[in-house]
Design a protein around this motif. Sequence first.
Motif, PDB file in Angstrom:
ATOM      1  N   MET A   8      21.387  43.426  -5.133  1.00  0.00           N
ATOM      2  CA  MET A   8      20.173  42.983  -5.848  1.00  0.00           C
ATOM      3  C   MET A   8      19.361  42.023  -4.977  1.00  0.00           C
ATOM      4  O   MET A   8      19.902  41.038  -4.471  1.00  0.00           O
ATOM      5  N   ILE A   9      18.079  42.324  -4.793  1.00  0.00           N
ATOM      6  CA  ILE A   9      17.209  41.353  -4.119  1.00  0.00           C
ATOM      7  C   ILE A   9      16.452  40.606  -5.208  1.00  0.00           C
ATOM      8  O   ILE A   9      15.623  41.178  -5.912  1.00  0.00           O
ATOM      9  N   LYS A  10      16.795  39.336  -5.367  1.00  0.00           N
ATOM     10  CA  LYS A  10      16.193  38.542  -6.446  1.00  0.00           C
ATOM     11  C   LYS A  10      14.795  38.098  -6.068  1.00  0.00           C
ATOM     12  O   LYS A  10      14.518  37.846  -4.894  1.00  0.00           O
ATOM     13  N   PHE A  11      13.951  37.946  -7.097  1.00  0.00           N
ATOM     14  CA  PHE A  11      12.590  37.461  -6.828  1.00  0.00           C
ATOM     15  C   PHE A  11      12.637  36.039  -6.269  1.00  0.00           C
ATOM     16  O   PHE A  11      11.907  35.695  -5.352  1.00  0.00           O
ATOM     17  N   TRP A  12      13.506  35.246  -6.854  1.00  0.00           N
ATOM     18  CA  TRP A  12      13.665  33.871  -6.363  1.00  0.00           C
ATOM     19  C   TRP A  12      15.038  33.346  -6.735  1.00  0.00           C
ATOM     20  O   TRP A  12      15.559  33.651  -7.810  1.00  0.00           O
ATOM     21  N   THR A  13      15.645  32.601  -5.862  1.00  0.00           N
ATOM     22  CA  THR A  13      16.878  31.874  -6.164  1.00  0.00           C
ATOM     23  C   THR A  13      16.957  30.660  -5.257  1.00  0.00           C
ATOM     24  O   THR A  13      16.474  30.701  -4.122  1.00  0.00           O
ATOM     25  N   TYR A  14      17.550  29.574  -5.763  1.00  0.00           N
ATOM     26  CA  TYR A  14      17.709  28.397  -4.889  1.00  0.00           C
ATOM     27  C   TYR A  14      19.076  28.392  -4.212  1.00  0.00           C
ATOM     28  O   TYR A  14      19.406  27.504  -3.440  1.00  0.00           O
ATOM     29  N   LYS A  15      19.885  29.433  -4.495  1.00  0.00           N
ATOM     30  CA  LYS A  15      21.294  29.358  -4.091  1.00  0.00           C
ATOM     31  C   LYS A  15      21.518  29.321  -2.580  1.00  0.00           C
ATOM     32  O   LYS A  15      22.402  28.601  -2.111  1.00  0.00           O
ATOM     33  N   ASN A  16      20.739  30.077  -1.824  1.00  0.00           N
ATOM     34  CA  ASN A  16      20.922  30.042  -0.360  1.00  0.00           C
ATOM     35  C   ASN A  16      20.542  28.684   0.197  1.00  0.00           C
ATOM     36  O   ASN A  16      21.235  28.127   1.053  1.00  0.00           O
ATOM     37  N   GLU A  17      19.418  28.171  -0.302  1.00  0.00           N
ATOM     38  CA  GLU A  17      18.975  26.843   0.137  1.00  0.00           C
ATOM     39  C   GLU A  17      20.035  25.804  -0.220  1.00  0.00           C
ATOM     40  O   GLU A  17      20.357  24.923   0.580  1.00  0.00           O
ATOM     41  N   TYR A  18      20.601  25.923  -1.417  1.00  0.00           N
ATOM     42  CA  TYR A  18      21.582  24.928  -1.867  1.00  0.00           C
ATOM     43  C   TYR A  18      22.836  24.969  -0.999  1.00  0.00           C
ATOM     44  O   TYR A  18      23.412  23.930  -0.666  1.00  0.00           O
ATOM     45  N   LYS A  19      23.227  26.179  -0.617  1.00  0.00           N
ATOM     46  CA  LYS A  19      24.395  26.303   0.258  1.00  0.00           C
ATOM     47  C   LYS A  19      24.163  25.506   1.544  1.00  0.00           C
ATOM     48  O   LYS A  19      25.019  24.788   2.031  1.00  0.00           O
ATOM     49  N   PHE A  20      22.957  25.643   2.060  1.00  0.00           N
ATOM     50  CA  PHE A  20      22.563  25.032   3.321  1.00  0.00           C
ATOM     51  C   PHE A  20      22.442  23.500   3.201  1.00  0.00           C
ATOM     52  O   PHE A  20      22.812  22.762   4.103  1.00  0.00           O
ATOM     53  N   LEU A  21      21.948  23.021   2.053  1.00  0.00           N
ATOM     54  CA  LEU A  21      21.663  21.582   1.913  1.00  0.00           C
ATOM     55  C   LEU A  21      22.668  20.822   1.041  1.00  0.00           C
ATOM     56  O   LEU A  21      22.544  19.616   0.865  1.00  0.00           O
ATOM     57  N   ARG A  22      23.650  21.547   0.495  1.00  0.00           N
ATOM     58  CA  ARG A  22      24.528  20.981  -0.544  1.00  0.00           C
ATOM     59  C   ARG A  22      25.109  19.603  -0.177  1.00  0.00           C
ATOM     60  O   ARG A  22      24.962  18.640  -0.936  1.00  0.00           O
ATOM     61  N   ASN A  23      25.719  19.512   0.989  1.00  0.00           N
ATOM     62  CA  ASN A  23      26.383  18.249   1.347  1.00  0.00           C
ATOM     63  C   ASN A  23      25.399  17.088   1.380  1.00  0.00           C
ATOM     64  O   ASN A  23      25.671  16.008   0.874  1.00  0.00           O
ATOM     65  N   LYS A  24      24.226  17.361   1.964  1.00  0.00           N
ATOM     66  CA  LYS A  24      23.219  16.292   2.078  1.00  0.00           C
ATOM     67  C   LYS A  24      22.667  15.920   0.701  1.00  0.00           C
ATOM     68  O   LYS A  24      22.447  14.743   0.411  1.00  0.00           O
ATOM     69  N   ILE A  25      22.448  16.916  -0.132  1.00  0.00           N
ATOM     70  CA  ILE A  25      21.899  16.639  -1.474  1.00  0.00           C
ATOM     71  C   ILE A  25      22.889  15.800  -2.280  1.00  0.00           C
ATOM     72  O   ILE A  25      22.526  14.777  -2.866  1.00  0.00           O
ATOM     73  N   LEU A  26      24.150  16.212  -2.264  1.00  0.00           N
ATOM     74  CA  LEU A  26      25.151  15.488  -3.054  1.00  0.00           C
ATOM     75  C   LEU A  26      25.318  14.055  -2.544  1.00  0.00           C
ATOM     76  O   LEU A  26      25.449  13.113  -3.328  1.00  0.00           O
ATOM     77  N   LYS A  27      25.269  13.899  -1.224  1.00  0.00           N
ATOM     78  CA  LYS A  27      25.381  12.561  -0.635  1.00  0.00           C
ATOM     79  C   LYS A  27      24.178  11.695  -1.071  1.00  0.00           C
ATOM     80  O   LYS A  27      24.337  10.537  -1.457  1.00  0.00           O
ATOM     81  N   ASN A  28      22.991  12.302  -1.031  1.00  0.00           N
ATOM     82  CA  ASN A  28      21.774  11.577  -1.437  1.00  0.00           C
ATOM     83  C   ASN A  28      21.821  11.143  -2.896  1.00  0.00           C
ATOM     84  O   ASN A  28      21.429  10.030  -3.231  1.00  0.00           O
ATOM     85  N   ILE A  29      22.305  12.043  -3.751  1.00  0.00           N
ATOM     86  CA  ILE A  29      22.372  11.717  -5.184  1.00  0.00           C
ATOM     87  C   ILE A  29      23.327  10.533  -5.379  1.00  0.00           C
ATOM     88  O   ILE A  29      23.019   9.572  -6.078  1.00  0.00           O
ATOM     89  N   ASP A  30      24.459  10.593  -4.706  1.00  0.00           N
ATOM     90  CA  ASP A  30      25.460   9.527  -4.846  1.00  0.00           C
ATOM     91  C   ASP A  30      24.893   8.190  -4.351  1.00  0.00           C
ATOM     92  O   ASP A  30      24.984   7.168  -5.035  1.00  0.00           O
ATOM     93  N   LEU A  31      24.281   8.211  -3.165  1.00  0.00           N
ATOM     94  CA  LEU A  31      23.704   6.966  -2.612  1.00  0.00           C
ATOM     95  C   LEU A  31      22.632   6.419  -3.549  1.00  0.00           C
ATOM     96  O   LEU A  31      22.549   5.208  -3.781  1.00  0.00           O
ATOM     97  N   THR A  32      21.829   7.315  -4.097  1.00  0.00           N
ATOM     98  CA  THR A  32      20.738   6.896  -4.983  1.00  0.00           C
ATOM     99  C   THR A  32      21.296   6.248  -6.245  1.00  0.00           C
ATOM    100  O   THR A  32      20.846   5.168  -6.651  1.00  0.00           O
ATOM    101  N   LEU A  33      22.278   6.894  -6.860  1.00  0.00           N
ATOM    102  CA  LEU A  33      22.837   6.339  -8.099  1.00  0.00           C
ATOM    103  C   LEU A  33      23.545   5.010  -7.855  1.00  0.00           C
ATOM    104  O   LEU A  33      23.517   4.123  -8.695  1.00  0.00           O
ATOM    105  N   LYS A  34      24.135   4.866  -6.661  1.00  0.00           N
ATOM    106  CA  LYS A  34      24.831   3.604  -6.354  1.00  0.00           C
ATOM    107  C   LYS A  34      23.851   2.433  -6.241  1.00  0.00           C
ATOM    108  O   LYS A  34      24.234   1.285  -6.380  1.00  0.00           O
ATOM    109  N   LYS A  35      22.562   2.753  -5.951  1.00  0.00           N
ATOM    110  CA  LYS A  35      21.579   1.676  -5.784  1.00  0.00           C
ATOM    111  C   LYS A  35      21.213   1.028  -7.109  1.00  0.00           C
ATOM    112  O   LYS A  35      20.687  -0.078  -7.144  1.00  0.00           O
TER     113      LYS A  35
END
Length: 378
Positions: free
Chosen positions: A1-28
């Motif tokens: 299936m070729i989807k019209f849009w999905t964030y999943k590939n981008e998320y795979k690529f950025l996951r570690n950085k995003i999760l780290k950013n969320i954690d740092l942000t909440l700790k502030k």
Amino acid sequence: MIKFWTYKNEYKFLRNKILKNIDLTLKKGKIFFGDELVRFEKNFINLNKFKYGVAVGSGTDALYISLLALGIGANDEVITVSNTAIPTVSAIKSCGAKVKFVDVKNDHLINVDQIERKITKKTKAIIPVHLYGQSCDMDKIIKIAKKYNLKVIEDCAQAQGAKYKNQFVGSFGDVGCFSFYPTKILGAYGDGGFISTKSKSIANKLRQVRFYGIEMNDKKNKYNNKYYSNNHGINSRIDEIQCSILNLKLSKVNLWIKRRRKFAEIYINNLKNTSLILPTENNFNKHVFHLFVVYHPKRNEIINKLKQYKIQININYPYPIHKMQAYKDIKFNKTKKGTLPITEKMSKGIFSLPLHPGMKKNEILRVSSVLKKIVMKM
Ligand SMILES: Cc1ncc(COP(=O)(O)O)c(C=O)c1O
């Protein structure tokens, strides 16, 4: 299936950085109005060479807040297009003003030659929509606005990074309104929006309207406000987590625009010389291809066949706004060809092909070869 849009590939690529950013942000310890917001406003202003800017809760809010801050309301008229997303028009209705529609040209953008005939004594603003990722003819629009003393609110929701005469959209009018809805050129992992402006006083007003009309410019602490409302406002905060994700993604957005343009080029090269009408890039424009919209009178037949090949498409948009129940009260002068003939014709034949930076080149090649085969047989 070729989807019209999905964030999943981008998320795979950025996951570690995003999760780290969320954690740092909440700790502030700040959920709203912290330094991720301050940093994001600065970054987005720099990216687009704006003077001032205010981040808000969504693109819809950006339009509504702009109308309120510019003093547009009951008894005023605002000119825009019916070939757009619902929020362009809902924002005008929400502030109490009347909507006046102008048709589009074959490029799907406002027909600037029709604007002047819609202007009355009550007209206060024009909202050009840089639809699908391409700028409207801003020289002509600004010239008309100056002649009749009208405000210009650019709807840039689909066009972050697009240029007209080498200048970014959002820097021509009184304000520019952006959306960070996840599918957009710069997408959050939730809602978000932005308003750009050249004027310090408009920026201050926008900031107040964003947050119940409260003055936020206390010099010692930018967001340490007194709970006192100066101007009627709303609540349209964007949270620190979204700002931290946007700060991260912002550094990649120009690369992603390049990728979108590359994919669009592949579609155009592979689908030219077919009966499909393909998008074009107008003179003086840099198109960012938020959407790759093609036209064919046998749209439904094509879509059904694409489904058999497991290729998802979208229609942006199947109904012009003036044909929707919620906006039936908007008045027109009917002509023999209909009310807004090009808008109506387009809505019956357009469809959008999958195109986003998370796709692979071979998916773009597959969509084009399948689509080419289908239309060649028609
Ligand atoms: C042209 C246009 N204007 C305004 C908006 C509103 O943006 P949001 O969905 O962030 O409220 C959108 C997005 O859907 C849009 O495409």
